[in-house]
Scaffold this motif. Structure first.
Motif, mmCIF file in Angstrom:
data_model
loop_
_atom_site.group_PDB
_atom_site.id
_atom_site.type_symbol
_atom_site.label_atom_id
_atom_site.label_comp_id
_atom_site.label_asym_id
_atom_site.label_seq_id
_atom_site.Cartn_x
_atom_site.Cartn_y
_atom_site.Cartn_z
ATOM 1 N N UNK A 140 0.867 -1.190 0.000
ATOM 2 C CA UNK A 140 0.000 0.000 0.000
ATOM 3 C C UNK A 140 0.901 1.237 0.000
ATOM 4 N N UNK A 141 0.767 2.054 -1.027
ATOM 5 C CA UNK A 141 1.569 3.275 -1.124
ATOM 6 C C UNK A 141 0.654 4.492 -1.081
ATOM 7 N N UNK A 142 1.061 5.479 -0.288
ATOM 8 C CA UNK A 142 0.310 6.729 -0.207
ATOM 9 C C UNK A 142 1.283 7.870 -0.512
ATOM 10 N N UNK A 143 0.961 8.660 -1.523
ATOM 11 C CA UNK A 143 1.831 9.783 -1.850
ATOM 12 C C UNK A 143 1.022 10.930 -2.434
ATOM 13 N N UNK A 144 1.699 12.042 -2.597
ATOM 14 C CA UNK A 144 1.072 13.245 -3.157
ATOM 15 C C UNK A 144 1.813 13.615 -4.430
ATOM 16 N N UNK A 145 1.062 13.801 -5.503
ATOM 17 C CA UNK A 145 1.629 14.239 -6.776
ATOM 18 C C UNK A 145 0.812 15.412 -7.288
ATOM 19 N N UNK A 146 1.499 16.590 -7.390
ATOM 20 C CA UNK A 146 0.854 17.803 -7.893
ATOM 21 C C UNK A 146 -0.404 18.142 -7.103
ATOM 22 N N UNK A 147 -0.308 17.994 -5.796
ATOM 23 C CA UNK A 147 -1.413 18.397 -4.931
ATOM 24 C C UNK A 147 -2.535 17.395 -4.819
ATOM 25 N N UNK A 148 -2.362 16.182 -5.380
ATOM 26 C CA UNK A 148 -3.415 15.162 -5.346
ATOM 27 C C UNK A 148 -2.897 13.959 -4.565
ATOM 28 N N UNK A 149 -3.776 13.370 -3.725
ATOM 29 C CA UNK A 149 -3.412 12.206 -2.914
ATOM 30 C C UNK A 149 -3.708 10.925 -3.699
ATOM 31 N N UNK A 150 -2.702 10.049 -3.774
ATOM 32 C CA UNK A 150 -2.862 8.761 -4.444
ATOM 33 C C UNK A 150 -2.662 7.643 -3.436
ATOM 34 N N UNK A 151 -3.646 6.743 -3.374
ATOM 35 C CA UNK A 151 -3.524 5.532 -2.565
ATOM 36 C C UNK A 151 -3.443 4.368 -3.544
ATOM 37 N N UNK A 152 -2.274 3.761 -3.635
ATOM 38 C CA UNK A 152 -2.074 2.668 -4.582
ATOM 39 C C UNK A 152 -2.056 1.346 -3.823
ATOM 40 N N UNK A 153 -2.978 0.439 -4.186
ATOM 41 C CA UNK A 153 -3.117 -0.849 -3.496
ATOM 42 C C UNK A 153 -2.765 -1.960 -4.489
ATOM 43 N N UNK A 154 -1.858 -2.821 -4.087
ATOM 44 C CA UNK A 154 -1.425 -3.905 -4.967
ATOM 45 C C UNK A 154 -2.591 -4.813 -5.312
ATOM 46 N N UNK A 155 -2.540 -5.357 -6.505
ATOM 47 C CA UNK A 155 -3.619 -6.197 -7.019
ATOM 48 C C UNK A 155 -3.877 -7.405 -6.116
ATOM 49 N N UNK A 156 -2.808 -7.979 -5.563
ATOM 50 C CA UNK A 156 -2.972 -9.205 -4.770
ATOM 51 C C UNK A 156 -3.744 -8.968 -3.479
ATOM 52 N N UNK A 157 -3.822 -7.712 -2.995
ATOM 53 C CA UNK A 157 -4.609 -7.417 -1.794
ATOM 54 C C UNK A 157 -6.084 -7.252 -2.089
ATOM 55 N N UNK A 158 -6.437 -7.045 -3.346
ATOM 56 C CA UNK A 158 -7.839 -6.759 -3.677
ATOM 57 C C UNK A 158 -8.537 -7.901 -4.412
ATOM 58 N N UNK A 159 -7.809 -8.554 -5.313
ATOM 59 C CA UNK A 159 -8.464 -9.538 -6.175
ATOM 60 C C UNK A 159 -7.624 -10.809 -6.302
ATOM 61 N N UNK A 160 -8.337 -11.915 -6.564
ATOM 62 C CA UNK A 160 -7.659 -13.137 -6.977
ATOM 63 C C UNK A 160 -7.199 -12.969 -8.419
ATOM 64 N N UNK A 161 -6.243 -13.768 -8.845
ATOM 65 C CA UNK A 161 -5.706 -13.639 -10.196
ATOM 66 C C UNK A 161 -6.814 -13.797 -11.242
ATOM 67 N N UNK A 162 -6.906 -12.812 -12.144
ATOM 68 C CA UNK A 162 -7.887 -12.866 -13.225
ATOM 69 C C UNK A 162 -9.305 -12.629 -12.780
ATOM 70 N N UNK A 163 -9.520 -12.223 -11.504
ATOM 71 C CA UNK A 163 -10.878 -12.041 -10.982
ATOM 72 C C UNK A 163 -11.153 -10.567 -10.734
ATOM 73 N N UNK A 164 -12.419 -10.211 -10.729
ATOM 74 C CA UNK A 164 -12.809 -8.843 -10.368
ATOM 75 C C UNK A 164 -13.691 -8.848 -9.116
ATOM 76 N N UNK A 165 -13.656 -9.957 -8.369
ATOM 77 C CA UNK A 165 -14.375 -10.041 -7.098
ATOM 78 C C UNK A 165 -13.433 -9.605 -5.980
ATOM 79 N N UNK A 166 -13.873 -8.669 -5.147
ATOM 80 C CA UNK A 166 -13.033 -8.123 -4.095
ATOM 81 C C UNK A 166 -12.889 -9.135 -2.962
ATOM 82 N N UNK A 167 -11.646 -9.287 -2.467
ATOM 83 C CA UNK A 167 -11.390 -10.236 -1.384
ATOM 84 C C UNK A 167 -11.805 -9.643 -0.038
ATOM 85 N N UNK A 168 -11.908 -10.516 0.970
ATOM 86 C CA UNK A 168 -12.282 -10.050 2.312
ATOM 87 C C UNK A 168 -11.192 -9.156 2.896
ATOM 88 N N UNK A 169 -9.937 -9.463 2.611
ATOM 89 C CA UNK A 169 -8.822 -8.630 3.067
ATOM 90 C C UNK A 169 -8.943 -7.224 2.475
#
Length: 285
Positions: A140-169
């Motif tokens: 999980x990365x949180x940074x500011x670019x040009x006054x905007x906040x970006x929260x970048x979450x790795x794919x493995x924390x959100x979805x199974x491979x090739x899936x678009x169903x959100x995991x419990x984590x």
């Protein structure tokens, strides 16, 4: 007796002839003298006429020079007047330019103040997010670019491979993000999903575009279930066209598979703040 008389007549004639010849000679001498005087007078007259002509020519030349000098003088006077007018206008324009520059500097200062306040709010969001989500998580990365906040979450924390169903984590992580978004009702949250360049085709989805959009909408629905105002949410799919690194190995492809949540002020409200600053400036506040 006759001889005496004839001799007397001849003497008288001769005497008269001698007298007339003398007077003639005198008259002739006087005529010559008069002629000489006339010739001298004529020469002097011609010389005077020549001098008069030369003097007249000089006079005409001087008159022309005088006329030229008067024209030059008039031109110099006009040029001086024009220069004075231009100098006056130049000074006035310079003063206006300086005033305009001062106003512009003041406007820039006001805008910079407005942007600084925006940046302060942004940094406050970053601090809040780091506290809520946990900055020590490498996925999980949180940074500011040009006054905007970006929260970048790795794919493995959100979805199974090739899936678009959100995991419990992922729901646990998104629950913390939802708290932050809910605390900023005047901000928007854009969910931006990215894939790698491995071709995807699993019906009903056609390709990586479909997969990225579907993952973005899945995250939006989770945030909506977590009572985030849907008017604040934006779903966006970017497919594999904005990679972080080259998709040339498995590790890099994993980095490129990610979901970014972009927290930013609503554009219209930000410009309202800027317009208010401009209005304050024009009113001299």
């Amino acid at each position: 007796m006759k001889r005496i008389m004839l001799l007397g007549v001849c003497s008288m004639v001769l005497l008269a002839s001698c007298v007339s010849q003398k007077k003639y000679a005198e008259l002739e001498a006087k005529q010559q003298e008069t002629q000489d005087l006339l010739n001298t007078a004529t020469v002097k007259l011609n010389s005077c006429l020549a001098d008069q002509a030369a003097a007249q020519a000089r006079l005409d030349g001087l008159k022309e020079q005088l006329a030229d000098l008067r024209k030059s003088n008039d031109a110099l006077i006009k040029s001086s007047q024009d220069l004075t007018e231009l100098t006056s206008k130049g000074a006035s324009n310079l003063e206006k330019s300086l005033e305009s520059l001062q106003e512009r500097d003041l406007k820039i200062t006001r805008l910079q103040d407005a942007l600084s306040r925006k940046d302060s709010v942004t940094l406050a969001i970053v601090t809040s997010l780091k506290k809520e989500v946990g900055i020590n998580d490498p996925d999980i990365e949180i940074n500011v670019e040009k006054g905007v906040v970006f929260i970048s979450i790795a794919d493995k924390l959100l979805f199974q491979s090739g899936s678009y169903t959100v995991t419990s984590r992922a729901k646990e992580i998104l629950g913390k993000v939802a708290k932050v978004i809910n605390s900023k009702p005047n901000f928007e949250a854009m969910v931006e999903a990215h894939t790698d360049n491995v071709p995807y085709n699993k019906p009903p989805l056609l390709d990586n575009w479909d997969l990225s959009v579907k993952r973005a909408t899945s995250v939006v629905r989770v945030l909506e279930d977590l009572e985030v105002n849907p008017q604040q949410l934006i779903a966006a799919g970017r497919s594999y066209h904005v990679p972080l690194v080259e998709n040339d190995n498995a590790a890099n492809r994993a980095k490129n598979r990610r979901t970014r949540i972009v927290v930013l002020p609503k554009i219209d409200q930000f410009y309202e703040m800027v317009e208010q600053e401009m209005k304050n400036l024009s009113e001299g506040n």
